[in-house]
Design an enzyme around this catalytic site. Structure first.
Site, PDB file in Angstrom:
ATOM      1  N   SER A 114       3.299  -6.238  -7.242  1.00 37.97           N
ATOM      2  CA  SER A 114       3.082  -6.905  -5.958  1.00 37.97           C
ATOM      3  C   SER A 114       2.995  -8.421  -6.045  1.00 37.97           C
ATOM      4  CB  SER A 114       1.821  -6.358  -5.313  1.00 37.97           C
ATOM      5  OG  SER A 114       0.717  -6.541  -6.164  1.00 37.97           O
ATOM      6  N   ASP A 148       2.894   3.909  -8.602  1.00 34.69           N
ATOM      7  CA  ASP A 148       2.557   3.427  -7.264  1.00 34.69           C
ATOM      8  C   ASP A 148       3.797   2.749  -6.691  1.00 34.69           C
ATOM      9  OD1 ASP A 148       1.729   1.984  -5.052  1.00 34.69           O
ATOM     10  OD2 ASP A 148      -0.213   1.443  -5.903  1.00 34.69           O
TER      11      ASP A 148
HETATM   12  C1  PLP Z   1       0.398  -1.842  -5.288  1.00 33.25           C
HETATM   13  C2  PLP Z   1      -0.510  -1.486  -4.151  1.00 33.25           C
HETATM   14  N1  PLP Z   1      -1.098  -0.280  -4.142  1.00 33.25           N
HETATM   15  C3  PLP Z   1      -1.933   0.075  -3.168  1.00 33.25           C
HETATM   16  C4  PLP Z   1      -2.229  -0.770  -2.126  1.00 33.25           C
HETATM   17  C5  PLP Z   1      -3.222  -0.351  -1.087  1.00 33.25           C
HETATM   18  O1  PLP Z   1      -2.562   0.112   0.056  1.00 33.25           O
HETATM   19  P1  PLP Z   1      -3.307   0.112   1.470  1.00 33.25           P
HETATM   20  O2  PLP Z   1      -3.229  -1.280   1.987  1.00 33.25           O
HETATM   21  O3  PLP Z   1      -2.538   1.104   2.274  1.00 33.25           O
HETATM   22  O4  PLP Z   1      -4.702   0.541   1.232  1.00 33.25           O
HETATM   23  C6  PLP Z   1      -1.620  -2.014  -2.074  1.00 33.25           C
HETATM   24  C7  PLP Z   1      -1.918  -2.917  -0.932  1.00 33.25           C
HETATM   25  O5  PLP Z   1      -2.035  -4.064  -0.983  1.00 33.25           O
HETATM   26  C8  PLP Z   1      -0.750  -2.402  -3.123  1.00 33.25           C
HETATM   27  O6  PLP Z   1      -0.155  -3.599  -3.146  1.00 33.25           O
END
Ligand code: PLP
Length: 382
Positions: free
Chosen positions: A170, A195
């Site tokens: 991310s 993920d």
């Molecule tokens: C890699 C990753 N996993 C999980 C999440 C969490 O998702 P949510 O915003 O639906 O809780 C995020 C959100 O920023 C993310 O970037």
């Protein structure tokens, strides 16, 4: 009068200020150019998605009224789980009320004292928290280093092992070597948790990196998604076998003890899945805009929505993002300790629904601000 809590909170705030980390919630100007959000395909405002949400809102009400195991499971949840399976090519899905809950739910349900969790150095906080809560021993693997993962798997004392990665990361926008990781997991009898928060809608013409790499029904691969990025809604899900789904329904606490996802969000995300399947050109447009951003800012193009621009200091990164916000352009700003490699950066997201002219105008402003502040991108991202 200042009570003991206030004085403790003030001490904490001043320690944060001293270390240069002060987070704030600021409402955005509505007509800003959005190069920061995770609405990668622009589906959060797509009339078909909004229409599906409105219909569900009128049919089912504003909330789900109970957890999934009481009376909270509605037809929209089943419909969404099917749409997610069709999009990702997975056999079964279980929807949670956020991606955060999906990650903590999955890892706590998989872990125990005899299961080693091997977590990539750059994974998201929700995966870190899930690993911690799982009561499993946890080791950190060097980022994207398959040999290190294989070595940790081989040398483990525990019977079981779970390797935890993101498909597309991310902050840097780089991606994991999924095929090699899946092969290492198969060889060493481990499970690979991927993920796909930043992969769905982006890689594999929208169907995700796991699908693109031919790993959709791999017996050693399980994925999690959020519904809040390319799918334009809110919520999360775990995708894998029926057996895994059944296990989660029975033991995943963030599923069992949480109110079911709001019907409007579920219907919106289901519609977004169907649009992505029908319109693979959406992901292509995102990548075209990504190339335009990378070229304008002199960085290597990441095959991701996230284009990461390293900046030489945290102060300059922050001042650049603030100056751009004042000009009505939203870009992300990441600084230590929120960056995995200690490098401050601007994070621009390439979105499918930004018109080329609007994007070029915004990028000219970014170049101007960088030049005015004497801030230079410090090299190649990702
Ligand atoms: C890699 C990753 N996993 C999980 C999440 C969490 O998702 P949510 O915003 O639906 O809780 C995020 C959100 O920023 C993310 O970037």
């Amino acid at each position: 009068m200042i009570g003991p809590l206030d004085s403790w909170l003030r001490d904490k705030a001043s320690a944060r200020a001293d270390s240069g980390l002060r987070r704030r919630t600021v409402a955005i100007r509505e007509n800003s150019v959005d190069l920061a959000s995770n609405d990668y395909l622009g589906l959060s405002r797509d009339p078909r998605v909004v229409g599906a949400a409105a219909e569900a809102l009128h049919r089912y009400g504003a909330g789900s009224r109970a957890s999934r195991l009481v009376t909270g499971t509605l037809n929209v949840h089943a419909d969404l789980e099917q749409a997610l399976c069709e999009l990702t090519g997975q056999p079964a899905a279980l929807v949670f009320s956020s991606g955060y809950a999906a990650n903590t739910g999955l890892l706590t349900a998989l872990g125990d004292a005899d299961t080693l969790i091997i977590s990539d150095q750059h994974v998201h906080a929700s995966l870190i928290d899930g690993a911690r809560l799982s009561r499993s021993p946890v080791v950190i693997a060097e980022h994207n280093n398959v040999e290190h993962v294989a070595q940790l798997l081989k040398e483990r004392a525990q019977t079981r092992a779970v390797v935890v990665v993101e498909s597309i990361y991310s902050v840097l926008g780089d991606h994991a070597p999924l095929k090699e990781l899946a092969a290492a997991c198969e060889l060493h009898g481990a499970l690979l948790v991927v993920d796909e928060a930043h992969g769905i809608g982006v890689a594999g013409l929208g169907r995700g990196l796991v699908y693109q790499e031919g790993l959709a029904r791999h017996p050693h691969v399980v994925l999690t998604v959020t519904l809040s990025k390319s799918l334009g809604a809110q919520g999360g899900a775990v995708l894998g076998s029926e057996l895994l789904r059944d296990h989660l329904v029975n033991v995943a606490r963030p599923f069992i003890f949480d109110t079911a996802l709001a019907p409007a969000s579920a219907a919106a995300a289901a519609e977004a899945c169907r649009i992505i399947l029908r319109e693979p050109d959406l992901a292509e447009r995102l990548h075209e805009n990504g190339r335009v951003i990378a070229e304008a800012l002199g960085i290597k193009h990441a095959i991701a929505a996230v284009q990461s621009v390293p900046i030489e200091s945290p102060e300059l990164a922050l001042r650049t993002a603030e100056a751009l916000r004042d000009r009505g352009i939203l870009v992300g700003c990441f600084r230590p300790p929120s960056v995995p490699d200690g490098v401050s950066r601007l994070r621009l997201t390439a979105r499918a629904n930004v018109e080329l002219q609007e994007l070029m105008d915004a990028l000219r402003e970014v170049q101007d601000v960088l030049a005015d502040l004497g801030a230079r991108p410090t090299g190649v991202a990702a």
